[in-house]
Motif scaffolding. Structure first.
Motif, short mmCIF file in Angstrom:
data_model
loop_
_atom_site.label_atom_id
_atom_site.label_comp_id
_atom_site.label_asym_id
_atom_site.label_seq_id
_atom_site.Cartn_x
_atom_site.Cartn_y
_atom_site.Cartn_z
N MET A 64 45.43 38.61 34.30
CA MET A 64 45.06 37.88 35.30
C MET A 64 45.63 36.52 35.49
SD MET A 64 40.71 38.62 35.49
CE MET A 64 40.48 37.99 33.72
N VAL A 65 45.94 35.78 36.39
CA VAL A 65 45.98 34.32 36.73
C VAL A 65 44.72 33.76 37.50
CG1 VAL A 65 47.24 32.42 37.28
CG2 VAL A 65 48.39 34.38 36.31
N CYS A 66 44.18 32.79 36.71
CA CYS A 66 42.76 32.47 37.59
C CYS A 66 42.66 30.95 37.73
CB CYS A 66 41.53 32.91 36.54
SG CYS A 66 41.32 34.64 36.29
N ALA A 67 41.76 30.67 38.72
CA ALA A 67 41.89 29.17 39.01
C ALA A 67 40.36 28.75 39.34
CB ALA A 67 42.96 28.63 39.71
N ALA A 68 39.78 27.77 39.10
CA ALA A 68 38.40 27.28 39.96
C ALA A 68 39.21 26.59 41.15
CB ALA A 68 37.76 26.20 39.03
N PRO A 69 38.54 26.73 42.43
CA PRO A 69 38.92 26.10 43.57
C PRO A 69 39.61 24.49 43.30
CG PRO A 69 36.95 27.21 43.79
CD PRO A 69 37.00 27.03 42.54
N GLY A 70 41.03 24.43 44.15
CA GLY A 70 41.53 23.30 43.65
C GLY A 70 42.20 22.93 42.23
N ALA A 71 42.02 23.86 41.33
CA ALA A 71 42.30 23.65 40.10
C ALA A 71 43.71 24.16 39.78
CB ALA A 71 41.35 24.02 38.98
N GLN A 72 44.44 23.94 38.52
CA GLN A 72 45.45 24.45 38.16
C GLN A 72 45.38 26.01 37.72
OE1 GLN A 72 48.60 23.15 38.23
NE2 GLN A 72 49.41 24.89 37.49
N PRO A 73 46.12 26.87 38.16
CA PRO A 73 46.06 28.22 37.66
C PRO A 73 46.53 28.40 36.18
CG PRO A 73 47.31 28.16 39.77
CD PRO A 73 47.15 26.92 39.39
N VAL A 74 45.76 29.23 35.68
CA VAL A 74 46.18 29.63 34.20
C VAL A 74 45.86 30.95 33.91
CG1 VAL A 74 45.23 29.16 32.05
CG2 VAL A 74 45.11 27.26 33.71
N ALA A 75 46.77 31.67 33.03
CA ALA A 75 46.79 33.11 32.67
C ALA A 75 45.56 33.27 31.70
CB ALA A 75 47.82 33.50 32.02
N THR A 76 44.72 34.12 31.99
CA THR A 76 43.31 34.54 31.46
C THR A 76 43.11 35.90 31.07
OG1 THR A 76 42.46 32.81 33.16
CG2 THR A 76 40.81 34.01 31.72
N GLY A 77 42.46 35.92 29.90
CA GLY A 77 42.25 37.23 29.33
C GLY A 77 43.17 38.17 28.87
N ALA A 78 42.95 39.41 28.58
CA ALA A 78 44.16 40.20 27.88
C ALA A 78 45.12 40.72 28.89
CB ALA A 78 43.02 41.41 27.33
N ARG A 79 46.12 41.14 28.18
CA ARG A 79 47.42 41.76 28.90
C ARG A 79 47.16 43.08 28.89
NH1 ARG A 79 53.16 39.20 28.74
NH2 ARG A 79 52.11 37.67 30.11
N TYR A 80 47.16 44.08 29.92
CA TYR A 80 47.12 45.30 29.68
C TYR A 80 48.43 46.21 30.33
CZ TYR A 80 42.41 43.93 30.20
OH TYR A 80 41.25 43.07 29.96
N GLY A 81 48.97 47.02 29.23
CA GLY A 81 50.24 47.65 29.65
C GLY A 81 51.13 47.40 28.11
N GLY A 82 52.22 47.66 28.53
CA GLY A 82 53.34 47.85 27.37
C GLY A 82 54.31 46.80 27.46
N ALA A 83 55.36 46.69 26.68
CA ALA A 83 56.28 45.79 26.32
C ALA A 83 57.63 45.78 27.27
CB ALA A 83 56.71 45.76 24.87
N GLY A 84 57.66 46.81 27.91
CA GLY A 84 58.90 46.85 28.66
C GLY A 84 59.34 46.05 29.79
N GLY A 85 60.39 45.99 30.35
CA GLY A 85 60.85 45.12 31.24
C GLY A 85 60.65 43.62 30.90
N GLN A 86 60.72 42.58 31.97
CA GLN A 86 60.97 41.18 31.45
C GLN A 86 59.60 40.16 31.83
OE1 GLN A 86 64.07 39.48 33.66
NE2 GLN A 86 63.89 40.97 35.34
N ALA A 87 59.47 39.39 31.40
CA ALA A 87 58.34 38.51 31.48
C ALA A 87 58.27 37.91 32.93
CB ALA A 87 58.02 37.46 30.56
#
Length: 190
Positions: A64-87
């Motif tokens: 997830m990328v979350c933000a309070a209304p009007g605030a800067q978005p930040v990646a939040t919580g766990a990452r689900y899945g594997g290590a394939g592909g690119q960031a």
């Protein structure tokens, strides 16, 4: 007897006051079973404004990328899945919010190829489309009349007018196999 009822009421009120963001609507996850399931919600007072993870031919992992209304978005919580592909990071700008997603599924709904969404400026109403994953993936159905597969039910997942995305449910393994949006109310959103 009255003391036990009063204790129960006090305990229930305490439990309700510490409950995180209240999910009003959870869309069914669309896709395959995967190896595990995840339920992810933004912290209280924040809304889902995008995604971070790894992508290639389809979505390998999502966060997830979350933000309070009007605030800067930040990646939040766990990452689900594997290590394939690119960031990859894909999210609405500060002061913008999403209100719906569209899922592009792979052949036989085995994986989520991409999540498309539109960001809308809270101040101006201007919109901008975004895609997390491989938006050009086209599922093919084998057999007689080979061609594009029929549209999968529940791939368009819009929040109600008084709600915003606050999280998601997913099924995953080495890839993201299924996805469903969670909508709710966030103070200050809209």
């Amino acid at each position: 007897m009255r003391k036990s009822i009063a204790s129960f009421v006090a305990l229930a009120a305490a439990a309700l006051s510490s409950t995180p963001a209240f999910a009003l609507h959870e869309f069914p996850t669309v896709g395959d079973r995967g190896d595990a399931g995840a339920h992810a919600e933004c912290p209280e007072g924040k809304q889902l404004v995008g995604f971070s993870g790894r992508t290639g031919t389809w979505i390998d992992s999502v966060q997830m990328v979350c933000a309070a209304p009007g605030a800067q978005p930040v990646a939040t919580g766990a990452r689900y899945g594997g290590a394939g592909g690119q960031a990859v990071d894909s999210f609405c700008r500060r002061g913008w919010q999403m209100n719906a997603i569209f899922l592009n599924m792979t052949t036989h709904n085995a994986r989520v190829a991409s999540i498309s969404y539109t960001c809308k400026s809270v101040q101006t109403g201007e919109t901008q489309p975004f895609t997390f994953g491989n938006g050009s993936y086209v599922a093919r159905c084998p057999g007689f009349g080979v061609g594009n597969c029929a549209t999968t039910d529940n791939t368009y997942q819009p929040c109600a007018a008084d709600e915003v995305p606050i999280g998601f449910n997913a099924r995953y393994g080495k890839d993201v196999n299924a996805f469903g949006l969670i909508c709710g109310r966030v103070k200050g959103a809209r």
